[in-house]
Design a protein around this motif. Structure first.
Motif, short mmCIF file in Angstrom:
data_model
loop_
_atom_site.label_atom_id
_atom_site.label_comp_id
_atom_site.label_asym_id
_atom_site.label_seq_id
_atom_site.Cartn_x
_atom_site.Cartn_y
_atom_site.Cartn_z
N TRP A 12 38.68 50.29 31.21
CA TRP A 12 38.15 50.00 32.55
C TRP A 12 38.26 48.50 32.84
N GLU A 13 37.82 47.68 31.89
CA GLU A 13 37.86 46.23 32.10
C GLU A 13 39.30 45.71 32.20
N SER A 14 40.19 46.27 31.38
CA SER A 14 41.59 45.81 31.43
C SER A 14 42.18 46.07 32.80
N SER A 123 25.93 35.13 33.27
CA SER A 123 26.65 36.35 32.92
C SER A 123 27.65 36.04 31.82
N ARG A 124 27.93 37.08 31.02
CA ARG A 124 28.99 36.89 30.01
C ARG A 124 30.37 36.99 30.64
N PHE A 125 30.43 37.45 31.88
CA PHE A 125 31.71 37.45 32.62
C PHE A 125 31.80 36.12 33.36
N PHE A 138 33.21 41.73 40.21
CA PHE A 138 32.70 42.71 39.24
C PHE A 138 31.30 43.19 39.63
N TYR A 139 30.40 42.24 39.91
CA TYR A 139 29.02 42.65 40.23
C TYR A 139 28.94 43.29 41.62
N ALA A 140 29.81 42.88 42.53
CA ALA A 140 29.86 43.53 43.86
C ALA A 140 30.25 44.99 43.70
N GLU A 144 28.13 48.45 44.55
CA GLU A 144 28.72 49.48 45.42
C GLU A 144 28.79 50.83 44.69
N ASN A 145 29.25 50.78 43.44
CA ASN A 145 29.37 52.02 42.67
C ASN A 145 28.01 52.70 42.49
N ALA A 146 26.96 51.90 42.35
CA ALA A 146 25.62 52.49 42.17
C ALA A 146 25.22 53.26 43.42
N ARG A 150 28.40 56.21 41.17
CA ARG A 150 29.41 56.04 40.12
C ARG A 150 28.89 54.99 39.15
N PHE A 151 29.15 55.14 37.87
CA PHE A 151 28.67 54.24 36.82
C PHE A 151 27.14 54.29 36.81
N ASP A 152 26.43 53.40 37.53
CA ASP A 152 24.99 53.65 37.71
C ASP A 152 24.84 54.79 38.72
N ALA A 178 16.05 56.12 31.15
CA ALA A 178 16.92 55.55 32.19
C ALA A 178 17.10 54.07 31.89
N ARG A 179 18.08 53.47 32.57
CA ARG A 179 18.35 52.05 32.32
C ARG A 179 18.60 51.34 33.64
N ILE A 180 18.02 50.17 33.77
CA ILE A 180 18.33 49.34 34.94
C ILE A 180 19.70 48.70 34.71
N GLY A 181 20.55 48.78 35.73
CA GLY A 181 21.85 48.10 35.65
C GLY A 181 21.70 46.68 36.17
N LEU A 182 21.50 46.57 37.47
CA LEU A 182 21.37 45.26 38.11
C LEU A 182 20.05 45.20 38.87
N VAL A 216 16.16 47.92 29.95
CA VAL A 216 16.77 46.86 30.75
C VAL A 216 17.27 45.78 29.80
N ALA A 217 18.36 45.13 30.18
CA ALA A 217 18.88 44.02 29.36
C ALA A 217 19.14 42.84 30.25
N THR A 218 18.98 41.66 29.68
CA THR A 218 19.32 40.47 30.45
C THR A 218 19.80 39.36 29.52
N GLN A 219 20.34 38.33 30.11
CA GLN A 219 20.82 37.19 29.34
C GLN A 219 19.60 36.49 28.72
N THR A 220 19.74 36.05 27.47
CA THR A 220 18.61 35.42 26.79
C THR A 220 18.18 34.14 27.50
C1 LIG Z 1 30.83 48.08 37.31
C2 LIG Z 1 31.39 48.90 36.17
C3 LIG Z 1 31.39 48.38 34.89
N1 LIG Z 1 31.90 49.11 33.88
C4 LIG Z 1 31.87 48.56 32.51
C5 LIG Z 1 32.40 47.19 32.32
C6 LIG Z 1 31.66 46.69 31.09
O1 LIG Z 1 32.37 47.10 29.94
C7 LIG Z 1 30.34 47.43 31.16
C8 LIG Z 1 29.19 46.57 31.60
O2 LIG Z 1 28.90 45.71 30.56
P1 LIG Z 1 27.50 44.99 30.38
O3 LIG Z 1 27.49 44.41 29.01
O4 LIG Z 1 26.40 45.92 30.73
O5 LIG Z 1 27.65 43.87 31.49
P2 LIG Z 1 26.79 42.56 31.72
O6 LIG Z 1 26.80 41.72 30.49
O7 LIG Z 1 27.26 41.96 32.99
O8 LIG Z 1 25.37 43.18 31.93
C9 LIG Z 1 24.17 42.62 31.54
O9 LIG Z 1 23.78 41.64 32.47
C10 LIG Z 1 23.65 42.13 33.83
C11 LIG Z 1 23.27 40.96 34.71
C12 LIG Z 1 22.64 43.25 33.89
N2 LIG Z 1 21.35 42.78 33.52
C13 LIG Z 1 23.05 44.36 32.92
O10 LIG Z 1 22.08 45.39 32.90
C14 LIG Z 1 23.20 43.80 31.51
O11 LIG Z 1 23.72 44.84 30.67
O12 LIG Z 1 30.52 48.47 32.09
C15 LIG Z 1 32.39 50.37 34.09
O13 LIG Z 1 32.84 51.04 33.15
N3 LIG Z 1 32.38 50.87 35.36
C16 LIG Z 1 31.90 50.17 36.40
O14 LIG Z 1 31.92 50.66 37.55
#
Ligand SMILES: Cc1cn([C@H]2C[C@H](O)[C@@H](COP(=O)(O)OP(=O)(O)O[C@H]3O[C@H](C)[C@H](N)[C@H](O)[C@H]3O)O2)c(=O)[nH]c1=O
Ligand SMILES: CC(=O)SCCNC(=O)CCNC(=O)[C@H](O)C(C)(C)COP(=O)(O)OP(=O)(O)OC[C@H]1O[C@@H](n2cnc3c(N)ncnc32)[C@H](O)[C@@H]1OP(=O)(O)O
Length: 245
Positions: A12-14, A123-125, A138-140, A144-146, A150-152, A178-182, A216-220
């Protein structure tokens, strides 16, 4: 120390970012990771549990660099009465803001895309690995997908149609969880309880679906988000580091 792992292509990412991306999947039975294997990808990601610092040294020797820390939290969903209406009234009384929480619809997508594309600067991205334009895109798309399920699986928003001031996306991950995405709040409305309202609405969403736990997860380094989740009753489950090569 050799690193025993397989390199899993991230399809997906590629596709989304337009370059070959992979991720290390640690496995003591896998062969040692080699430079040649890593060189087949533009980016190889590795997520290391914070309690395994030796793995950090071994990855550094292979050329991996630290990208960010991630903290995982969760809250138990208690079977209390749903106080959503009271919370909304309370929020309006406190802030004078229109803060009803509702399910986002297709008409909210443009505003949500704008909010998500600017909110997640931690973000790690991130640069230099990902351009800030790609990170925003990516976050947009995530938001939208949520909305589209889709995805969320859904997106809850604060504010009336045309004036979204906050958002939280949710994913049903198992029968009980359940898990919070964004989760994000328009900075013009920050510090007024909207984040708390959204997190509480996410808990209501879980309660309605008989979930036992919300993750839920977030950046440290995201102190505001960590404090928000802890203030809402979440506790820390784990911490990890993301490294890339
Ligand atoms: C939109 C979308 C994404 N994906 C894929 C792409 C990635 O492999 C994962 C998401 O990875 P994740 O580690 O969850 O991403 P983040 O590091 O950005 O997320 C963390 O920080 C966010 C701000 C937020 N708090 C999130 O909850 C954290 O995990 O998903 C996909 O397959 N399909 C898609 O549509
Ligand atoms: C799953 C994820 O998406 S993790 C990423 C979280 N989102 C982001 O980082 C996007 C950008 N940031 C934001 O959108 C917002 O700053 C949020 C969502 C983190 C907080 O939203 P707000 O509406 O400002 O929070 P709210 O006013 O409800 O505050 C609740 C608690 O959060 C904490 N908090 C909120 N903002 C801050 C801040 N700037 N510094 C420290 N703590 C803060 C406090 O503990 C606060 O409680 P208090 O007021 O009693 O001290």
């Amino acid at each position: 120390m050799p690193v025993h792992a397989n390199i899993e292509p991230l399809r997906w990412e590629s596709d989304f970012f337009g370059f070959a991306s992979g991720k290390l999947v640690f496995d003591p039975a896998a062969p040692p990771v080699s430079s040649a294997g890593l060189d087949a990808f533009k980016i190889v990601q590795a997520k290391v549990a914070a309690q395994c610092p030796q793995q950090l040294d071994a990855l550094a020797a292979l050329g991996f660099r630290l990208v960010e820390g991630e903290t995982d939290l969760s809250v138990e969903i208690t079977p209390t009465l749903k106080p959503a209406k009271d919370k909304n009234v309370q929020s309006e009384a406190n802030s004078g803001l229109p803060a009803e929480i509702r399910l986002a619809g297709a008409a909210d997508i443009p505003a949500l895309r704008v909010m998500a594309s600017t909110a997640f600067t931690l973000s790690r991205f991130r640069e230099p690995w990902y351009s800030s334009a790609d990170s925003s895109r990516f976050y947009a798309l995530w938001a939208e997908n949520a909305v589209l399920g889709r995805f969320d699986h859904c997106c809850l928003v604060a504010g009336p149609p045309g004036a979204v001031i906050g958002m939280v996306t949710l994913r049903d991950i198992s029968a009980g969880e359940a898990r919070i995405g964004l989760l994000a709040v328009d900075p013009l409305f920050g510090g007024r309880g909207i984040g708390r309202l959204l997190f509480n609405a996410a808990q209501d969403w879980c309660r309605d679906r008989h979930k036992k736990r919300l993750r839920v997860a977030t950046q440290t380094g995201n102190i505001a988000a960590l404090r928000l989740y802890i203030a809402c009753g979440a506790t820390i489950d784990g911490a990890a580091y993301w490294l890339y090569r």
